[in-house]
Design a protein around this motif. Sequence first.
Motif, PDB file in Angstrom:
ATOM      1  N   GLU A 260       4.874   2.492  -1.888  1.00 30.96           N
ATOM      2  CA  GLU A 260       5.504   2.736  -0.461  1.00 30.96           C
ATOM      3  C   GLU A 260       4.558   3.764   0.233  1.00 30.96           C
ATOM      4  O   GLU A 260       4.710   3.773   1.324  1.00 30.96           O
ATOM      5  N   THR A 261       3.934   4.845  -0.667  1.00 29.79           N
ATOM      6  CA  THR A 261       3.378   6.181   0.149  1.00 29.79           C
ATOM      7  C   THR A 261       1.865   5.937   0.523  1.00 29.79           C
ATOM      8  O   THR A 261       1.498   6.384   1.290  1.00 29.79           O
ATOM      9  N   PHE A 262       1.235   5.374  -0.534  1.00 26.08           N
ATOM     10  CA  PHE A 262      -0.110   5.198  -0.643  1.00 26.08           C
ATOM     11  C   PHE A 262      -0.704   3.647  -0.735  1.00 26.08           C
ATOM     12  O   PHE A 262      -0.069   3.145  -1.593  1.00 26.08           O
ATOM     13  N   PRO A 263      -1.538   3.450   0.232  1.00 25.07           N
ATOM     14  CA  PRO A 263      -2.099   2.052   0.408  1.00 25.07           C
ATOM     15  C   PRO A 263      -2.876   1.652  -0.941  1.00 25.07           C
ATOM     16  O   PRO A 263      -3.267   2.721  -1.644  1.00 25.07           O
ATOM     17  N   SER A 264      -3.135   0.396  -1.268  1.00 23.63           N
ATOM     18  CA  SER A 264      -3.620  -0.058  -2.394  1.00 23.63           C
ATOM     19  C   SER A 264      -5.184   0.381  -2.604  1.00 23.63           C
ATOM     20  O   SER A 264      -5.714   0.470  -3.894  1.00 23.63           O
ATOM     21  N   ASN A 265      -5.656   0.771  -1.837  1.00 28.45           N
ATOM     22  CA  ASN A 265      -7.162   1.426  -1.733  1.00 28.45           C
ATOM     23  C   ASN A 265      -7.166   2.729  -2.346  1.00 28.45           C
ATOM     24  O   ASN A 265      -8.382   3.508  -2.606  1.00 28.45           O
ATOM     25  N   ILE A 266      -6.148   3.460  -2.595  1.00 30.68           N
ATOM     26  CA  ILE A 266      -6.182   4.689  -3.231  1.00 30.68           C
ATOM     27  C   ILE A 266      -5.718   4.506  -4.726  1.00 30.68           C
ATOM     28  O   ILE A 266      -4.976   3.800  -5.334  1.00 30.68           O
ATOM     29  N   ARG A 267      -6.862   4.998  -5.349  1.00 26.95           N
ATOM     30  CA  ARG A 267      -6.741   5.085  -6.736  1.00 26.95           C
ATOM     31  C   ARG A 267      -5.807   6.002  -7.326  1.00 26.95           C
ATOM     32  O   ARG A 267      -5.899   7.080  -7.084  1.00 26.95           O
ATOM     33  N   VAL A 268      -5.060   5.552  -8.283  1.00 29.10           N
ATOM     34  CA  VAL A 268      -3.918   6.606  -8.914  1.00 29.10           C
ATOM     35  C   VAL A 268      -4.174   6.498 -10.453  1.00 29.10           C
ATOM     36  O   VAL A 268      -4.410   5.640 -11.280  1.00 29.10           O
ATOM     37  N   ILE A 269      -4.517   7.765 -10.965  1.00 29.60           N
ATOM     38  CA  ILE A 269      -4.312   8.112 -12.408  1.00 29.60           C
ATOM     39  C   ILE A 269      -3.356   8.842 -12.629  1.00 29.60           C
ATOM     40  O   ILE A 269      -2.492   9.673 -12.107  1.00 29.60           O
ATOM     41  N   ALA A 270      -3.101   9.156 -14.025  1.00 25.73           N
ATOM     42  CA  ALA A 270      -2.187   9.947 -14.597  1.00 25.73           C
ATOM     43  C   ALA A 270      -2.586  10.772 -15.950  1.00 25.73           C
ATOM     44  O   ALA A 270      -3.615  10.120 -16.560  1.00 25.73           O
TER      45      ALA A 270
END
Length: 437
Positions: A260-270
Amino acid sequence: MKGPTNQLNIPISMLSVKEVLKSRVLSDDYEIENNDAFFVADLGEIYRQHLRWKTHLPRVEPFYAVKCNGDPMLLRLLAALGTGFDCASKSEIQAVLDMGVDPSKIIYANPCKQGSFIRFAAERDVKMMTFDNIDELYKIKRLFPNAQLLIRILTDDSKALIRLGAKYGASLDDTGFLLQSARELDLNVIGVSFHVGSCCYDENSYIDAIRRAKFVFNQAAELGFNFHLLDIGGGFSFSSKSDGFTFERVAAVLGPAIDETFPSNIRVIAEPGRYYAAPAFTIATHVIGKRTVCRDIEEDYVPDMNIDQVNALPTRDDNPAFMYYINDGLYGSFNCILYDHQIVTPKVLMKGGSFLFGETLDEPEYSCFVWGPTCDSIDCITKNGNLPELFLGDWLYFEDMGAYTISAATKFNGFKRTKVIYTTTDPSVFDFLCVSL
């Protein structure tokens, strides 16, 4: 049964954890060398945790936190599964690179780095690294101006067992200044990093951190940065118990909040650590000593006990209390009690020659202390335990012992570090492990 060996020439069996434990502890002679404490690492459990992660947080790429447990087989399995790695030092980076991991799969996630380590990362093309202060920016500008930087922000870590905010994280009052400084230094800041604290027990901590990260993304856009990476750190529970704080409970709110906060083009890692390592390791320890204690004795007879603790012990007319001494302790694998605030639970593995893994004994239980093997009185594993009466040669086991145990073990008093025996309880991955590792 033993399986083929891998590149490290380490055997991997296809036995259950129970079967491996049984094969090791059924001996009548408790003085032989084979009765050293030992770990059983179930590589199948690590694989199942990976599938669990991909099922519930499919958008988030795990970068395993090497600091949690640097066991070589664990690292090689995760590398073969395609995870990235969160490294905190030159040695950790080198260990991962030595496995053939591409530098782009490593994040140097230590906000305050030794200068020579930054230079080492530059020479190995490990570009992603974090910062949270102006001095670090100047250092990076001098030593690695082409680095890809993430600004680590301060979050609310009040709902975590181990809080990290006192040491790391830029407040939202400072992020604008730091980003402006990075712009003036012509440094490439590509995203935001945060950590809600280790052993977080409130999923809302992640939601709040996501909002803060979005605020900084907006700040960066106003300054002309093109942020494309979000690092949501660690703190994830490994528990699958329905009555506990589970990974699924976090993922159920965290995944939608990210989308909801970041569009799909933002890569997310943990940066999960204990999530992968903790449930895969079980330790077995040998009872090497025993003392019987009673309440109506002098207070100084019982080390590390105050008068209230002594009074809480049974009298000579009641059931006795016992002290057991085992062959691993706080200076070894149980350092997690000191450094990671863990509460460990001893369970009876073998008693009187009977193998009892997973069983509940129909016997009276007595108050007990469980001590480690060193000569230091701080080396106490359990101060308020309850166990059936044990004897020399019996065994105890402790589950979920993969996180922050092996990684900080010492050889204090000359005791060697505890050996790891490997198995996999997932037949579908056995051939994969032996071929790939």
